[in-house]
Write an enzyme that holds these catalytic residues in place. Structure first.
Site, PDB file in Angstrom:
ATOM      1  N   SER A 115      52.337  49.891  30.012  1.00  0.00           N
ATOM      2  CA  SER A 115      52.235  49.009  31.171  1.00  0.00           C
ATOM      3  C   SER A 115      53.631  48.524  31.600  1.00  0.00           C
ATOM      4  O   SER A 115      54.467  49.313  31.981  1.00  0.00           O
ATOM      5  CB  SER A 115      51.294  47.846  30.859  1.00  0.00           C
ATOM      6  OG  SER A 115      50.929  47.163  32.030  1.00  0.00           O
ATOM      7  N   LYS A 167      41.721  28.750  47.880  1.00  0.00           N
ATOM      8  CA  LYS A 167      42.669  27.914  47.143  1.00  0.00           C
ATOM      9  C   LYS A 167      42.341  27.828  45.657  1.00  0.00           C
ATOM     10  O   LYS A 167      43.246  27.745  44.809  1.00  0.00           O
ATOM     11  CB  LYS A 167      42.716  26.507  47.743  1.00  0.00           C
ATOM     12  CG  LYS A 167      43.802  25.632  47.161  1.00  0.00           C
ATOM     13  CD  LYS A 167      45.183  26.253  47.371  1.00  0.00           C
ATOM     14  CE  LYS A 167      46.268  25.403  46.753  1.00  0.00           C
ATOM     15  NZ  LYS A 167      47.593  26.046  46.859  1.00  0.00           N
TER      16      LYS A 167
END
Length: 234
Positions: A115, A167
């Protein structure tokens, strides 16, 4: 008793002292990991990248230091990490690319260079892997936990006031809405495209060649070499 020749004795003494000093310098360089050529005074800088990648500053600082040091003729980026944050991994990759413009940079992959670890390696001039190296894992993952049922059992009722629909995206106290899932999946795809594009650029490969192994799978060193992700097997 045979008389000692002062000139020969002096030369022999100097030779012994010089040999001892050479061994001392070499042993010290071996301990620090910087192989120093005694006569040429040239060094190879070793930059370790270990553990989960959460911050790039320490690695970047060492790369910058070695890039400005004229006695350092090449740099080895020794990687042993399962990956980590996207931002820090991208920053290390970019710094490796910059450093490679002035110094030879070789990425040496340890037990795991996956990764973000492979992301950083992709910027090097060359990549070397060990027999047991696990690498690849070119992908993006986001994980979220939901504690709504647990909170309900203990009688807690969260109250959230927000300025926009997204949000509190990923909130652990309520189910994820379909628009939120779509947004996060789109974000993951965008970051993944950046990852694939940077690997292709760093390795000088076509994006189409990287994509088949860029589905998050881990690779053995032989598989990585066949895909063009590793240059040399050691």
């Amino acid at each position: 008793m045979r008389k000692r020749h002062p000139v020969l004795f002096g030369l022999l003494l100097l030779l012994v002292i010089g040999a001892g000093f050479f061994l001392l310098v070499y042993s010290m360089s071996s301990v620090t990991g910087e192989k120093t050529a005694f006569i040429a005074k040239e060094r190879i800088g070793v930059v370790p990248l270990k553990g989960v990648i959460t911050d790039s500053r320490a690695v970047i600082d060492v790369l910058e230091k070695f890039s400005k040091d004229d006695s350092v003729k090449a740099i080895v980026l020794r990687i042993d990490t399962p990956g980590g944050g996207v931002g820090p991994s991208q920053e290390i990759y970019a710094e490796v690319l910059r450093t490679a413009k002035s110094k030879k940079v070789v990425a040496s992959l340890g037990s795991v260079a996956a990764s973000g670890g492979y992301y950083a390696a992709a910027g090097a001039d060359g990549i070397v892997a060990s027999p047991g190296t696990i690498t690849g894992s070119i992908g993006v993952v986001m994980g979220f936990a939901n504690f709504e049922e647990l909170l309900r059992k203990v009688g807690l009722v969260p109250v959230v006031i927000k300025s926009g629909d997204f949000k509190d995206i990923g909130s652990p106290v309520r189910p994820m809405t379909p628009p939120e899932r779509d947004f996060l999946e789109g974000l993951a795809r965008k970051i993944h495209r950046q990852f694939v594009r940077d690997v292709a650029a760093g390795r000088r490969l076509a994006v189409e060649r990287v994509e088949p192994v860029a589905d998050g799978r881990i690779l053995t060193r032989e598989e990585a070499a066949a895909a063009g992700l590793v240059d040399r097997l050691c």
